[in-house]
Motif scaffolding. Structure first.
Motif, PDB file in Angstrom:
ATOM      1  N   ALA A 515      -9.776   6.011  12.387  1.00 45.13           N
ATOM      2  CA  ALA A 515      -9.903   6.462  11.004  1.00 45.13           C
ATOM      3  C   ALA A 515      -9.005   5.628  10.090  1.00 45.13           C
ATOM      4  O   ALA A 515      -9.371   5.338   8.952  1.00 45.13           O
ATOM      5  CB  ALA A 515      -9.542   7.931  10.904  1.00 45.13           C
ATOM      6  N   ILE A 516      -7.861   5.247  10.623  1.00 48.08           N
ATOM      7  CA  ILE A 516      -6.940   4.430   9.816  1.00 48.08           C
ATOM      8  C   ILE A 516      -7.590   3.101   9.456  1.00 48.08           C
ATOM      9  O   ILE A 516      -7.381   2.555   8.375  1.00 48.08           O
ATOM     10  CB  ILE A 516      -5.613   4.231  10.584  1.00 48.08           C
ATOM     11  CG1 ILE A 516      -4.826   5.530  10.576  1.00 48.08           C
ATOM     12  CG2 ILE A 516      -4.783   3.135   9.976  1.00 48.08           C
ATOM     13  CD1 ILE A 516      -3.656   5.534  11.498  1.00 48.08           C
ATOM     14  N   MET A 517      -8.432   2.610  10.370  1.00 43.33           N
ATOM     15  CA  MET A 517      -9.137   1.349  10.078  1.00 43.33           C
ATOM     16  C   MET A 517      -9.978   1.459   8.824  1.00 43.33           C
ATOM     17  O   MET A 517     -10.199   0.488   8.131  1.00 43.33           O
ATOM     18  CB  MET A 517     -10.078   1.029  11.240  1.00 43.33           C
ATOM     19  CG  MET A 517      -9.396   0.480  12.441  1.00 43.33           C
ATOM     20  SD  MET A 517     -10.640   0.248  13.680  1.00 43.33           S
ATOM     21  CE  MET A 517      -9.634  -0.317  14.997  1.00 43.33           C
ATOM     22  N   MET A 518     -10.475   2.652   8.579  1.00 44.54           N
ATOM     23  CA  MET A 518     -11.409   2.819   7.474  1.00 44.54           C
ATOM     24  C   MET A 518     -10.712   3.100   6.153  1.00 44.54           C
ATOM     25  O   MET A 518     -11.360   3.363   5.158  1.00 44.54           O
ATOM     26  CB  MET A 518     -12.370   3.971   7.780  1.00 44.54           C
ATOM     27  CG  MET A 518     -13.421   3.635   8.785  1.00 44.54           C
ATOM     28  SD  MET A 518     -14.386   2.238   8.295  1.00 44.54           S
ATOM     29  CE  MET A 518     -15.361   2.964   7.011  1.00 44.54           C
ATOM     30  N   MET A 519      -9.381   3.065   6.142  1.00 48.72           N
ATOM     31  CA  MET A 519      -8.670   3.384   4.902  1.00 48.72           C
ATOM     32  C   MET A 519      -8.859   2.296   3.865  1.00 48.72           C
ATOM     33  O   MET A 519      -9.032   1.137   4.202  1.00 48.72           O
ATOM     34  CB  MET A 519      -7.183   3.499   5.193  1.00 48.72           C
ATOM     35  CG  MET A 519      -6.770   4.849   5.581  1.00 48.72           C
ATOM     36  SD  MET A 519      -5.101   4.700   6.072  1.00 48.72           S
ATOM     37  CE  MET A 519      -4.454   6.155   5.544  1.00 48.72           C
ATOM     38  N   LYS A 521      -7.518  -0.175   0.919  1.00 50.03           N
ATOM     39  CA  LYS A 521      -6.340  -1.044   0.953  1.00 50.03           C
ATOM     40  C   LYS A 521      -5.123  -0.361   0.332  1.00 50.03           C
ATOM     41  O   LYS A 521      -4.020  -0.391   0.879  1.00 50.03           O
ATOM     42  CB  LYS A 521      -6.674  -2.309   0.176  1.00 50.03           C
ATOM     43  CG  LYS A 521      -5.682  -3.418   0.359  1.00 50.03           C
ATOM     44  CD  LYS A 521      -6.154  -4.608  -0.426  1.00 50.03           C
ATOM     45  CE  LYS A 521      -5.166  -5.717  -0.427  1.00 50.03           C
ATOM     46  NZ  LYS A 521      -5.598  -6.808  -1.301  1.00 50.03           N
ATOM     47  N   GLU A 523      -4.519   2.826  -0.175  1.00 51.86           N
ATOM     48  CA  GLU A 523      -4.034   3.959   0.609  1.00 51.86           C
ATOM     49  C   GLU A 523      -3.357   3.482   1.888  1.00 51.86           C
ATOM     50  O   GLU A 523      -2.369   4.047   2.321  1.00 51.86           O
ATOM     51  CB  GLU A 523      -5.188   4.893   0.946  1.00 51.86           C
ATOM     52  CG  GLU A 523      -5.656   5.668  -0.258  1.00 51.86           C
ATOM     53  CD  GLU A 523      -6.879   6.495   0.023  1.00 51.86           C
ATOM     54  OE1 GLU A 523      -7.460   6.349   1.114  1.00 51.86           O
ATOM     55  OE2 GLU A 523      -7.265   7.262  -0.868  1.00 51.86           O
ATOM     56  N   TYR A 527       0.228   4.405   3.093  1.00 56.54           N
ATOM     57  CA  TYR A 527       0.363   5.036   4.409  1.00 56.54           C
ATOM     58  C   TYR A 527       1.333   4.244   5.282  1.00 56.54           C
ATOM     59  O   TYR A 527       2.226   4.801   5.912  1.00 56.54           O
ATOM     60  CB  TYR A 527      -1.017   5.097   5.057  1.00 56.54           C
ATOM     61  CG  TYR A 527      -1.033   5.735   6.420  1.00 56.54           C
ATOM     62  CD1 TYR A 527      -1.059   7.109   6.553  1.00 56.54           C
ATOM     63  CD2 TYR A 527      -1.036   4.955   7.577  1.00 56.54           C
ATOM     64  CE1 TYR A 527      -1.077   7.695   7.789  1.00 56.54           C
ATOM     65  CE2 TYR A 527      -1.053   5.534   8.824  1.00 56.54           C
ATOM     66  CZ  TYR A 527      -1.074   6.913   8.929  1.00 56.54           C
ATOM     67  OH  TYR A 527      -1.083   7.495  10.161  1.00 56.54           O
TER      68      TYR A 527
END
Lengths: 566, 683
Positions: A515-519, A521, A523, A527
């Motif tokens: 899911a972090i991959m889909m953040m 830029k 955010e 993060y």
């Protein structure tokens, strides 16, 4: 079509700000006077949101004041006083030059003076505002009161600061509002709760200061001027709230005999009263005499809840305890504040300081505070303890066991009461111990350590067996890899228990990673920053824990060695 | 006068001796007193007077040698320095100086031997040595101590106060009073006048009345809520001082003390960079704690902060980091997708640049830098066939038409069409027949690419057609029908970068007349007659029938490496060397619908699955990331992109990880080839 062409930097945020030099010119003051005015009126520079726009396109570093602030300063009557003073100084110099002594005398009598009352009122329209901002005033006042009369500042200022700080301390004792005390290497931090406001101040240790050369004492003096005024008014009001007489008067009757013999040795007639006040050992006179005693006061609190009672109890941890101080220097004074703040009674040797209330030989003394490795003559029916005990008791809000604080004993660490550990922070073991004591658990005996050691040994064994298993497996694998001459032997396989929890956790962790991959830029950046901070926090905590562990281990090893030697 | 003086002097000298010059200075005062007193001008006559004089001048001398009398008077003696005599006697004869022939040595001996040396002085008047008597020595001592010369002199005699408060019947002086004591002083009048004028003009202010209000009073007696100005709402209060932690304690827990290295590091740091402004220290008892040397500094810095530090209201965002993570459907719900590595195809000795799967999904072809093309059975990982070619293989592509068994292989400037002879024999022979049935057209066209039929050994190995290109070919790709073959020859300068071959007619055409940038890869639209050309930063979509540019996609990246078209034909993904994967929705915009930065290093290849909503990307970081990329038929709904699995297996060699990825045509499996010389299958 229309209108005039709009010029750059003539509207918008640039009109709200003015640079320091422009402000100075507008007020037509010298830099020193401007500084003084800013300090007194509490005007500070503002950081514009878009600095480049305000700075008219330049990126040069420049301090900006709000134009409104500067306009506000224009109406200040004190500016006129500054000018008057300037003229006064000029005239005086002229008179000196002409040796017109009578003129000098006359001028000195008419020296222009200004008062800061209206400024205090304006800056702090309500009393609570003033109390909230009294922190720095106290620290400064306590610092100035320790200055020697060496010409770094006016003698009157020093005396005033001393008077005000003594008044404050007396109020703190009378109102019992001290909450926390911390002995740091810089000085002693005090925290009190006055009218619901937490106020922290620091008092330096009583040594002569070596005055630094790179400090501008004029700035400090201006601040002190403001702070003394503020503190005086605050003290006055605070004394009023407690029905105490201001300026403070000692409660004349009973225990305190006004003339004892040693006073003359200690202080001049004129100073003895203020010295006695500053000894903080006697209670103050009240405008309305108190009827109830302290115990009665205790009963006054209605039984609203257990918690409230608990708080009350923590206020009077030293109730029925009589202290006798024998520590060095004026540490005694500080100790005294503590003891009296929390319900105890204090005295000290007559030769040490003025204002002692009872003698060393008094049989009722329960605790004798000494800051020396040994003492010659010891009475049986009292504890001889080091001063840290008092501080730790106050911070812990309980009476700690005295055994660890006896004379000549290595003291337990003194912890800062201001640190409030949140989740994931490192908590020193001493703090955990204290918390356990506060919860009412009994301190664990020393035997635990040994048990722990045994446990450790068991763990080691387990580890070893695991290691052996692994080694066996590796051997087997090697043999298999070599192939042919494998002694074929079927052993009943062990069912590997599937760790469902762990699998689940792993799955969740992977989900999160994906899911972090889909953040986005932006955010992601935020993060990452947050996580970096968290990780650093954890790392620091781990480092401290590891350090502590290493220290404890080495200590243990030393102990063992000693035991063996014995 | 001269003579008289001398006479008188000499007479005096006879009476009271003469003055040794060394006493001259000290006695001078006495001398002046004596000269002023009315007695001294006349020479002493009576015994009494002599006594008086002796009292005044303190000392009497007896002269040892009567003969030598100095008569020169009070003159500087150095005038006689160069003469053997000093002055003259009464007869006018020279008085000679005593002969002094002492040299340094004599002087020294004298000093050592003569016990009276210390009290011997030389008389400058006569040049003779004189031994001082005891009284004289005493006198010298007394004068040196600042006492009076006379032993008997009482310096504390009771003083008589003439001008006392007692009124005497007679005036002290008999002087009549001045006139000015009776008339008013003009000067005073002038002064008073000036003062009066100054007061009138307001130059001098009268004494200020004493302040009567006490210094402190109840300032907040009348707290007026209206007095709170608007300013106070805008006020940014200064933050309070930071409260001290455990490390500031005089007796901190041991873990807070700095170790030796930490201390050194602390000392070497700039004072501004230090995290702690002090060194944590431990003291055994409170008594041992010294003063903190920077106490005043810290207070001063606080003062500076209060009045000099610009303040700004800052909105601090207090975000829970968990909230930042987007909520996505669970990968579990999006199955099937490849999850584990199941097979490894080993055999290549160098990096495998390209792989391709047969349309049936039974065979896999891989081309490597070791100049071989290998054919594998997908299900068993067996290498069925190895074909050697004359160079490092850059690209392989299996003909997507299931009725034709052909593989295009590119190496150097050559593209070879291979018939592997795998699978259905009928298909293989049909393919061979199709190639051999070609008839030369009548009019021979001048083509940039030379077509040749493989013969001999090559033919046995499976080579069927050999296409010689003018430049190195990097990529080959088939049209969905299997007749057209596009080749990419990246070249900056020329317009001949992409050629399209028609295999059935053995024709080659160059679709572009102009060079629009370095072509990275090309692709045919799966359904419609569109042709995608990816240059460094753009993807251009051409309509092959109308022969025009229909779209230009901006990839927003530095350098596109690979491209794949969704089987539906409306979505394109582009991998780039700057770690991005851009998803274009052609219906939506020419800009990327979504950009993923999930790889840590450059992307080498991307691929779509033909049936399942999956796409994969391989990167230099050695991982293949499989994402769920659902495209809905509803035009209003945007595609859903969810990364579902990170597949790792390839080892990184020479900074290269995965070079090519491709999906199985029917199963949700993904193949990847890497720089470690392996091809891996993830299922």
């Amino acid at each position: 079509m229309g209108g005039l062409q709009k010029k750059k930097y003539e509207s918008g945020s640039v009109t709200n700000y003015v640079s320091r030099n422009k402000a100075r010119k507008k007020l037509s003051l010298s830099l020193a006077d401007f500084r003084r005015l800013c300090i007194l009126k509490g005007i500070y520079p503002h950081e514009p949101k878009h600095k480049k726009k305000v700075n008219k396109g330049s990126t040069a570093p420049r301090t900006f004041y709000l134009l409104k602030d500067i306009r506000f300063l224009l109406h200040e009557p004190i500016v006129g006083k500054f000018r008057e003073y300037k003229i006064f100084v000029r005239k005086l110099r002229k008179a000196y030059g002409k040796a017109e002594w009578s003129g000098v005398q006359r001028m000195k009598e008419n020296k222009p003076a200004y008062k800061l009352d209206h400024i205090i009122k304006e800056r702090y329209p309500t009393f609570i505002d003033a109390v909230r901002d009294v922190d720095d005033a106290l620290s400064m006042s306590f610092l100035f009161s320790t200055f020697a009369r060496t010409g770094k500042c006016h003698v009157q200022t020093i005396q005033l600061c001393r008077r005000l700080s003594v008044e404050w301390m007396n109020y703190i004792i009378a109102s019992r509002s001290l909450r926390k005390v911390f002995l740091s290497i810089k000085g002693i931090y005090y925290q009190a709760e006055v009218l619901g406001q937490t106020i922290t101040w620091i008092i330096p240790y009583q040594f002569a200061h070596d005055h630094p050369t790179d400090v501008d004492y004029r700035v400090m003096a201006t601040f002190t001027e403001l702070y003394t005024t503020l503190l005086g008014f605050v003290n006055f009001r605070l004394y009023q709230t407690l029905n105490l007489v201001y300026p403070p008067k000692l409660d004349g009757q009973g225990e305190f005999s006004l003339k004892s013999e040693c006073e003359e040795d200690y202080a001049l007639e004129s100073e003895s009263y203020s010295e006695k006040l500053s000894a903080l050992s006697a209670s103050l006179a009240r405008t309305v005499p108190l009827v109830e005693d302290e115990e009665a006061e205790l009963d006054l609190f209605p039984a609203e809840g257990v918690r409230y009672k608990m708080v009350c109890c923590s206020f009077f941890i030293f109730l029925f305890i009589l202290f006798f101080l024998r520590s060095e220097g004026t540490n005694s004074i500080m100790c005294c504040t503590l003891c009296r703040c929390f319900g105890g009674q204090v005295s000290w040797d007559k030769s040490l300081c003025i204002g002692s209330t009872y003698d060393e030989t008094d049989e009722t003394i329960t605790h004798h505070i000494v800051d020396r490795p040994t003492i010659d003559k010891q009475y049986i029916n009292r504890y001889y303890i080091q001063p840290q005990w008092v501080y730790d008791c106050v911070n812990g809000k309980i009476l700690l066991p005295v055994e660890e604080y006896f004379l000549g004993v290595t003291l337990p660490p003194h912890l800062s009461p201001f640190v409030e550990e949140s989740e994931g922070d490192y908590v020193p073991p001493e703090k955990l111990k204290l918390q356990a004591l506060q919860r009412g658990e009994k301190p664990q005996a020393e035997d635990d350590d040994e048990e722990e050691e045994e446990d450790d040994d068991d763990d080691d064994e387990d580890d070893q067996s695991e290691d052996e298993d692994e080694a066996n497996l590796a051997e087997m694998e090697e043999k298999r890899a070599q192939g042919k001459s494998l002694s074929v032997k079927v052993t009943p396989g062990k069912v590997k228990p599937e760790n469902r929890m762990r699998a689940e956790q792993e799955e969740k962790a992977e989900e999160k990673r994906l899911a972090i991959m889909m953040m986005k830029k932006k955010e992601k950046y935020l993060y990452d920053k947050i996580m970096f901070g968290k990780k650093r926090h954890v790392r620091e905590a781990n480092k401290l824990a590891a350090k502590r562990k290493a220290h404890d281990d080495s200590n243990k090893a030393d102990k063992k060695k000693k035991k063996k030697k014995c | 006068m001269w003579c008289g003086n001398i006479r008188r002097r000499s007479a005096g000298c006879q009476q009271r001796g003469f003055w040794p010059s060394f006493l001259e200075a000290s006695v001078k005062n006495a001398h002046t007193i004596s000269s002023q007193s009315p007695i001294s001008p006349s020479p002493p006559q009576s015994e009494q007077e002599v006594d008086k004089i002796s009292l005044l001048v303190f000392i009497t001398f007896s002269v040892r040698s009567q003969d030598i009398r100095n008569t020169v008077g009070n003159i500087p003696m150095e005038w006689y320095k160069d003469y053997p005599h000093i002055g003259y006697d009464l007869d006018g004869k020279k008085i000679f100086k005593p002969i002094r022939n002492k040299d340094e040595l004599d002087e020294f001996l004298d000093k050592m031997e003569n016990p009276d040396y210390w009290r011997t002085v030389q008389d400058k008047m006569t040049g003779a040595d004189i031994r001082l008597s005891d009284e004289q020595v005493d006198l010298v001592h007394r004068l040196q101590q600042g006492k009076f010369g006379d032993v008997n002199f009482n310096e504390y005699e009771p003083a008589i106060d003439f001008f006392s408060n007692e009124v005497m019947i007679h005036p002290v002086t008999n002087r009549p009073q001045d006139k000015r004591s009776f008339i008013p002083s003009l000067i005073e009048k002038e002064k008073v006048g000036k003062l009066v004028h100054a007061i009138k003009m307001g130059w001098i202010k009268p004494r200020r009345p004493k302040e009567t209000t006490p210094q402190y009073y109840d300032l907040w007696a009348k707290e007026d809520p209206n007095s709170i100005l608007g300013r106070h709402k805008m006020h940014v209060p200064a933050p309070k001082m930071k409260l001290p932690g455990h490390q500031e304690s005089y007796n901190p827990p041991p873990e807070y003390l700095l170790s030796e290295e930490e201390r050194l590091a602390w000392e070497q740091q700039d004072p501004e960079d230090r995290k702690l402004s002090f060194l944590p220290q431990k003291f055994a008892c409170l008594r041992a704690v010294p003063a903190y040397s920077r106490f005043i500094h810290e207070r001063f810095e606080r003062c500076l902060d209060l009045y000099l530090c610009p303040r700004q209201r800052k909105m601090r965002v207090n975000v829970n980091p968990e909230d930042l993570i987007p909520k996505l459907p669970k990968p579990k719900d999006l199955q099937p997708f490849p999850t584990t590595q199941s097979l490894v195809y080993r055999g290549h000795s160098s990096l495998v640049r390209s792989i391709s799967v047969s349309p049936s999904g039974q065979w896999l072809v891989s081309g490597s830098d070791d100049c071989t093309v290998r054919f594998w059975e997908v299900s068993t990982a067996r290498c069925l066939k190895t074909v050697e070619v004359g160079g490092a293989v850059k690209g392989v592509a299996w003909n997507p038409n299931p009725s034709i068994c052909l593989v295009a292989v590119s190496y150097d400037d050559t593209v070879v069409l291979l018939n592997p002879g795998l699978g259905d024999r009928l298909v293989c022979t049909a393919t061979d027949q199709l190639i051999s049935s070609y008839e030369e057209p009548e009019e021979v066209m001048d083509q940039s690419v030379q077509w040749a039929v493989a013969e001999g050994e090559g033919h046995e190995q499976g080579h069927r057609l050999i296409l010689k290109h003018p430049k190195a070919v990097r990529q080959v790709t088939w049209h969905g029908k299997g007749d057209y073959l596009a080749c990419v020859m990246p070249d900056n300068g020329s317009s001949l970068q992409v050629v399209i071959h028609q295999v059935s007619k053995r024709r080659t055409q160059n679709p572009f007349r102009k060079n629009k940038g370095l072509v990275q890869c090309v692709s045919f639209h799966p359904i419609r007659p569109y042709f995608f050309v990816a240059t460094q930063r753009y993807v251009r979509v051409y309509n092959l029938i109308k022969q025009e540019l229909t779209k230009k996609l901006m990839a927003n990246c530095k350098w596109i490496s690979s491209m794949a078209i969704h089987p539906g034909g409306d979505n394109v993904i582009c991998g780039s060397y700057d770690c991005r994967l851009a998803w274009f929705d052609l219906d939506l915009s020419t800009k990327p619908y979504k950009v993923l930065r999930h790889h840590k290093k450059a992307l080498r290849s991307v691929a779509y699955h033909r049936h399942y909503p999956l796409f994969a990307s391989g990167s230099d970081d050695g991982s293949v990331i499989v994402c769920h990329g659902m495209v809905y038929n509803d035009l209003l709904q945007n595609p859903l992109i969810v990364p579902v699995k990170v597949l790792k297996g390839h080892t990184i060699t020479h900074d290269l990880g995965v070079l090519d990825v491709t999906f199985h045509p029917t199963q949700p499996w993904v193949f990847s080839s890497g720089a470690d010389g392996t091809v891996r299958l993830f299922t």
